[in-house]
Write an enzyme that holds these catalytic residues in place. Sequence first.
Site, short mmCIF file in Angstrom:
data_model
loop_
_atom_site.label_atom_id
_atom_site.label_comp_id
_atom_site.label_asym_id
_atom_site.label_seq_id
_atom_site.Cartn_x
_atom_site.Cartn_y
_atom_site.Cartn_z
N LYS A 4 -36.94 57.41 16.33
CA LYS A 4 -37.36 56.31 15.24
C LYS A 4 -36.78 56.72 13.93
O LYS A 4 -36.50 57.92 13.58
CB LYS A 4 -38.66 56.25 15.02
CG LYS A 4 -39.55 55.94 16.32
CD LYS A 4 -39.12 54.49 16.71
CE LYS A 4 -39.94 53.95 17.82
NZ LYS A 4 -39.85 52.45 18.18
N GLU A 32 -31.28 50.21 17.57
CA GLU A 32 -32.17 49.11 18.05
C GLU A 32 -32.97 48.53 16.98
O GLU A 32 -33.29 49.23 16.01
CB GLU A 32 -33.13 49.97 19.06
CG GLU A 32 -34.21 49.10 19.44
CD GLU A 32 -35.02 49.68 20.53
OE1 GLU A 32 -34.78 50.85 20.95
OE2 GLU A 32 -36.19 49.26 20.67
N GLY A 36 -41.07 50.30 25.90
CA GLY A 36 -42.50 50.53 26.31
C GLY A 36 -43.31 50.49 25.06
O GLY A 36 -43.03 50.35 24.03
N LYS A 54 -39.25 44.33 27.04
CA LYS A 54 -40.62 44.93 27.11
C LYS A 54 -41.49 43.74 27.70
O LYS A 54 -41.27 42.61 27.44
CB LYS A 54 -41.06 44.94 25.61
CG LYS A 54 -40.69 46.07 25.15
CD LYS A 54 -41.37 46.55 23.92
CE LYS A 54 -40.79 47.76 23.13
NZ LYS A 54 -41.04 47.99 21.80
N ASP A 71 -33.88 53.75 16.59
CA ASP A 71 -34.60 52.51 16.53
C ASP A 71 -35.49 52.39 15.27
O ASP A 71 -35.99 53.24 14.88
CB ASP A 71 -35.58 52.59 17.57
CG ASP A 71 -36.62 51.27 17.76
OD1 ASP A 71 -36.24 50.09 17.04
OD2 ASP A 71 -37.47 51.19 18.78
N LYS A 94 -34.41 58.64 22.36
CA LYS A 94 -34.35 57.73 21.27
C LYS A 94 -35.24 58.11 20.07
O LYS A 94 -36.30 58.62 20.28
CB LYS A 94 -34.94 56.43 22.04
CG LYS A 94 -35.74 55.54 20.82
CD LYS A 94 -36.01 54.18 21.48
CE LYS A 94 -37.36 53.78 21.17
NZ LYS A 94 -37.68 52.04 21.53
N SER A 151 -38.92 58.32 23.82
CA SER A 151 -38.99 57.86 22.55
C SER A 151 -39.57 58.45 21.45
O SER A 151 -40.93 58.99 21.69
CB SER A 151 -39.65 56.14 22.50
OG SER A 151 -39.72 55.74 21.30
N ASP A 154 -34.88 44.34 20.03
CA ASP A 154 -36.35 44.63 20.64
C ASP A 154 -37.25 43.38 19.88
O ASP A 154 -37.34 42.30 20.75
CB ASP A 154 -36.83 45.96 20.26
CG ASP A 154 -38.20 46.12 20.58
OD1 ASP A 154 -38.89 45.32 21.34
OD2 ASP A 154 -38.73 47.39 20.47
#
Length: 369
Positions: A164, A214, A291, A263, A189, A162, A136, A239
Amino acid sequence: MKIVAAKLHRVRLPLVHEFRTSSHGKSRLDHILVELTDASGAVGWGEIASPSDPYYAPETVETCWHLAERYLVPAILGREWERPEQLPQLWSKVRGNQFAKSGVDTAGWVLWATVNEVPLAAALGGTRSEVVAGVSLGIEPTIDDLLAEVERHLAAGYPRVKLKIAPGWDVEPVRAVRSAHPDLDLHVDANGIYTEEQSHELKMLDDFGLTMIEQPFAPRNLMAHARLQRELNTPICLDESIETLEDLETALSLGALRVLNIKVSRMGGLTAARAAHDRAQQAGIPVWCGGMHEFGIGRAANVALSSLPGFSLPSDVSASAKYYAQDVITPPVVATQGVVQVPTATGLGHEVDRDFIAQNAVATVELTS
Ligand code: OSB
Ligand code: MG
């Protein structure tokens, strides 16, 4: 089994690379390590991996400490139990506070696995001997910095990336990474930062062959996710929206997700995380383990959870070294070509480094029954 003593250790570690999401940035973390001791002297460790600010979830390190010290540990001290699934029942009157619950629940599972001499993964019903890790990557100062970060992690063998995203940092960085890596398993995400009025950019992302988008919208706005999913080919992954099994049930019935990020922290522990896995599997929804920059104890719990059969997508269980120069466990979590071996040793499957914890602890408290 009976827990007779508990310690909370607030441990501070610097991150090797600053991390920025749509909501916050961080360069060091304080996580609370939970140490439970039973009447035979056996020990189980868990980790409360709450961010310091209430920007991902409502909790902070201080609220977690308060909940663990005042409510969660007192609820289990001196009580008889047989199975770790019973621990959440002992604090069932406590609403919310999933991160705090998660650390205590995990410590109970690790204690149970240790006493019963089975690996944590086997205690949970895990079937995989290795799990695939993705990375991530945070929001970087420039697109060139981002491309360099992607390059660095692909060179280390991670098969999924992934990114952000946030308004102003979405279509262009995704286009740049996609052009450089046409076949990469890539997803984004948003950490809930977009409003439905900003759906235009999200719809533009539909053309980049992303594995998933996400959490585009605010956690409680399940309806907006359901509406967007009807207009996208790209699966929506939830999430922040899913903190309980009831949340998952509602989201499934609304069609608000096609992938689930599970998670341990956000679900309130391994007991609920495993139940979410079972429910998603029954509904035909693929899951992966998210995570929270866990230290080794929480990271090892994530690896164990990821060994369950429904975790068919790469999980955010990258190596300790992606985050920390030194970890609280030995050996640290290691990824070889993006694959993490599930430990076969009993309990947590790693030694806990008490000296390193003591050196980096900024607060400790002991509770007894
Ligand atoms: O949304 O998954 C998230 C980190 C902090 C807050 C939210 C998230 C994250 C991550 C980190 O993506 C994943 C990891 O531990 O590598
Ligand atoms: Mg997320």
